[in-house]
Design a protein around this motif. Structure first.
Motif, PDB file in Angstrom:
ATOM      1  N   PHE A 102       0.860  -1.158   0.100  1.00 31.53           N
ATOM      2  CA  PHE A 102       0.010   0.096   0.087  1.00 31.53           C
ATOM      3  C   PHE A 102       0.808   1.206  -0.016  1.00 31.53           C
ATOM      4  N   LYS A 103       1.980   1.419  -0.823  1.00 34.75           N
ATOM      5  CA  LYS A 103       2.454   2.568  -0.908  1.00 34.75           C
ATOM      6  C   LYS A 103       1.881   3.783  -1.338  1.00 34.75           C
ATOM      7  N   GLY A 104       0.957   3.580  -2.165  1.00 32.62           N
ATOM      8  CA  GLY A 104       0.216   4.796  -2.691  1.00 32.62           C
ATOM      9  C   GLY A 104      -0.516   5.471  -1.460  1.00 32.62           C
ATOM     10  N   ILE A 105      -0.819   4.805  -0.377  1.00 31.71           N
ATOM     11  CA  ILE A 105      -1.563   5.375   0.694  1.00 31.71           C
ATOM     12  C   ILE A 105      -0.585   6.420   1.339  1.00 31.71           C
ATOM     13  N   PHE A 106       0.939   6.121   1.450  1.00 30.97           N
ATOM     14  CA  PHE A 106       1.746   6.828   2.206  1.00 30.97           C
ATOM     15  C   PHE A 106       1.920   8.054   1.362  1.00 30.97           C
ATOM     16  N   LEU A 107       1.980   7.953   0.122  1.00 26.83           N
ATOM     17  CA  LEU A 107       2.103   9.102  -0.827  1.00 26.83           C
ATOM     18  C   LEU A 107       0.904  10.234  -0.840  1.00 26.83           C
ATOM     19  N   LEU A 108      -0.305   9.443  -0.523  1.00 29.34           N
ATOM     20  CA  LEU A 108      -1.329  10.286  -0.370  1.00 29.34           C
ATOM     21  C   LEU A 108      -1.579  11.094   0.896  1.00 29.34           C
ATOM     22  N   PHE A 109      -0.942  10.380   1.847  1.00 25.82           N
ATOM     23  CA  PHE A 109      -0.774  11.156   3.286  1.00 25.82           C
ATOM     24  C   PHE A 109       0.296  12.220   3.145  1.00 25.82           C
ATOM     25  N   ALA A 110       1.295  12.075   2.162  1.00 22.91           N
ATOM     26  CA  ALA A 110       2.416  12.989   2.216  1.00 22.91           C
ATOM     27  C   ALA A 110       1.863  14.332   1.600  1.00 22.91           C
ATOM     28  N   ALA A 111       1.099  14.046   0.447  1.00 23.68           N
ATOM     29  CA  ALA A 111       0.188  15.225  -0.153  1.00 23.68           C
ATOM     30  C   ALA A 111      -0.608  15.732   0.677  1.00 23.68           C
ATOM     31  N   PHE A 112      -1.508  15.175   1.511  1.00 19.44           N
ATOM     32  CA  PHE A 112      -2.452  15.565   2.337  1.00 19.44           C
ATOM     33  C   PHE A 112      -1.627  16.470   3.334  1.00 19.44           C
TER      34      PHE A 112
END
Length: 564
Positions: free
Chosen positions: A62-72
């Protein structure tokens, strides 16, 4: 259209900057700037750490969720920087646009996370992976051992392979069955322990276990939440640090006796609560668990909070004791009034009968004499009833304390003048020391104090003489001293002198109820003062009263404690 939109985003002429809202107060501006800068710094540092973690752990799902959290998080940090920018530049359309972008990123992250949760929940836990690996390793080792035994037997006893093949197969099946049974037993034991600890943690009581040698090795969550201690701190005899010092030895003796005899025990003791440092009462019980041979394999104990129950019991005992005291007071009042009222009633009756039968023969002076006897008897009875009612209110905790501003010297001089009119054989001398200041006291209670003390000084000085009433001002308090030249009070009677119905053993035929000094003591207590007596038989008596000058802030709890 787009150019107009961009111009509006950076337009500074339509609005007023936030700095005007803060009146350009440098401290307030500094507070908001520092707060927003620190928040933005924290927000920007978090994505850096997330990117670093994802790069270092390529196997993380689930690397994508980490990137979404970073953007948020970056979006959130940018809004805080925009808050600093709008202190001077009112580009609120741009600030609003950033917030909309942050909201879109946040909503998208939340929706992705919502869809991701079911997949994350089905991932095996580290504990499950560890158990599976351990079981697999165990099976591999056992299979390797069996294969080595078979290979050795094959090399050494090749001529007997056919004969022993069936035996080895049976042994292998038996070994596999035993392994399966042991695994099943371990699994059941583990499940049983998990259920036991779950139930223990769900209980409102403290639960503990100890080894057969008495070493405590387990407590439920209730213990840790209550004491604030860790397992390492409480293992063995560490529990003694939160036990009340007065209960420690008794608890050690009971536990030692139970350990030596192998019998259960029950004890009440107090443990310190970590949240406020208060000691609360607990009912402790311990039971030995024994095997089929009667040997202790474990101790199991509980601690039940009974502090509220103990308080109720104490309140009930106090109420019963108070009821007993009031009952004794009522009996004493009935006995006293029946005795003390007999004489004035006899006087009233005899004078009334004389006036009824012989008034036509008496002169006006003689009639007036009998009427005055009746009046004196009625006043005496009225005084007795007032004392009885007053002491009853005091014992019931209903005596009121209503302080007012008072010119103390003038009040005392007036009282001395009034008391002096009641005697021709005594001289009351009033004296004052120190600077006169206004006091804040209850005038009615002061009258009870000084009228009783001055009246007693007159009553118990039957030969007459001088009575001194001294008023002494000191810092924050005032001292009253009333001294006579009367019969004095024996030392043996002085300790109980301020209790109801207590009188000196040397009063002889001098009348009295024993209520006056009790009323004086209650009135002094309500002022937050003190009273004591100094006396020698046949020399005289001095009563010393100290009262604070200003009692307007006397707490209600003190008043309640004093009158009860």
């Amino acid at each position: 259209m787009i150019i107009k939109f961009i111009e509006n985003l950076f337009d500074l002429g339509q609005f007023v900057s936030h700095g005007h809202c803060y009146l350009w107060n440098p401290y307030l501006l500094g507070l908001h700037i520092v707060g927003d800068l620190l928040i933005a710094l924290a927000y920007y540092s978090i994505p850096v750490m997330l990117f670093y973690f994802v790069r270092q752990r390529q196997d993380v799902p689930f690397k994508g969720i980490f990137l979404l959290f970073a953007a948020f998080i970056v979006s959130c940090g940018t809004t805080h920087l925009m808050e600093i920018w709008t202190l001077w530049y009112p580009t609120y359309w741009l600030a609003g646009g950033l917030k909309v972008i942050t909201a879109i990123v946040s909503l998208y992250t939340a929706s992705e996370l919502f869809d991701l949760i079911p997949e994350a929940l089905v991932l095996p836990s580290p504990t499950q992976w560890e158990i599976a690996n351990q079981n697999l390793s165990q099976e591999i080792r056992e299979r390797q051992q069996a294969e080595e035994m078979l290979l050795q037997a094959h090399n050494e006893l090749e001529d007997r392979v056919s004969e022993r093949t069936s035996e080895l197969s049976s042994a292998l099946l038996a070994l596999q069955k035993e392994i399966a049974e042991r695994e099943q037993a371990n699994k059941l034991l583990h499940q049983s322990m998990q259920r036991y600890r779950f139930l223990a943690d769900a209980m409102p009581q403290i639960v503990w276990t100890a080894r057969p040698d008495g070493f405590l090795d387990y407590y439920n969550e209730r213990w840790y939440n209550y004491t604030g201690m860790t397992l390492e701190q409480t293992e063995g005899s560490g529990w003694g640090s939160v036990l009340h010092p007065e209960d420690l030895q008794l608890c050690i003796d009971q536990w030692t006796q139970a350990y030596q005899t192998g019998k259960s025990y029950e004890i009440e003791y107090r443990f310190k609560r970590a949240s406020d440092g208060a000691y609360r009462w607990y009912l402790g019980r311990a039971l030995p668990m024994k095997n089929e041979n009667g040997k202790i394999v474990q101790w199991v104990g509980t601690g039940t909070d009974i502090d509220d129950q103990k308080q109720v019991e104490a309140e009930l005992r106090s109420a019963l004791e108070k009821e007993k005291e009031l009952s004794l007071l009522k009996s004493a009042i009935v006995t006293m009034t029946s005795h003390e009222f007999r004489t004035p009633l006899t006087t009233i009756l005899s004078s009334a009968e004389i006036l009824e039968c012989y008034s036509h023969k008496f002169t006006e002076a003689k009639k007036l004499e009998h009427l005055q006897r009746i009046q004196r008897a009625v006043k005496h009875m009225n005084g007795l009833l007032s004392d009885v009612l007053l002491i009853g209110k005091a014992e019931a905790g209903k005596l009121e304390f209503n302080p007012t501003s008072l010119e103390l010297e003038q009040y005392c001089r007036k009282l001395v003048e009034e008391i002096q009119l009641t005697t021709n054989t005594h001289t009351i001398v009033f004296g004052k020391q120190g600077e006169c200041v206004d006091a804040y006291m209850d005038e009615k209670l002061l009258l009870h104090i000084f009228s009783n003390l001055l009246s007693n000084a007159i009553k118990y000085s039957p030969q007459g003489g001088t009575i001194r009433f001294d008023l002494i001002y000191k810092l924050g308090e005032v001292i009253f001293q009333i001294q006579d030249e009367g019969i004095g009070i024996p030392n043996i009677d002085q300790a109980q002198l301020f209790n109801s119905f207590q009188r000196g053993s040397n009063v002889g035929t001098i009348s009295g109820t024993g209520l006056g000094l009790a009323i004086v003591k209650k009135s002094v207590d309500l002022h937050g003062g003190q009273i004591w007596v100094e006396s020698e038989v046949n020399i005289g008596t001095a009563f010393i009263v100290t009262l604070p000058l200003n009692n307007r802030n006397l707490p209600d709890s003190f008043v309640t404690a004093s009158i009860s």
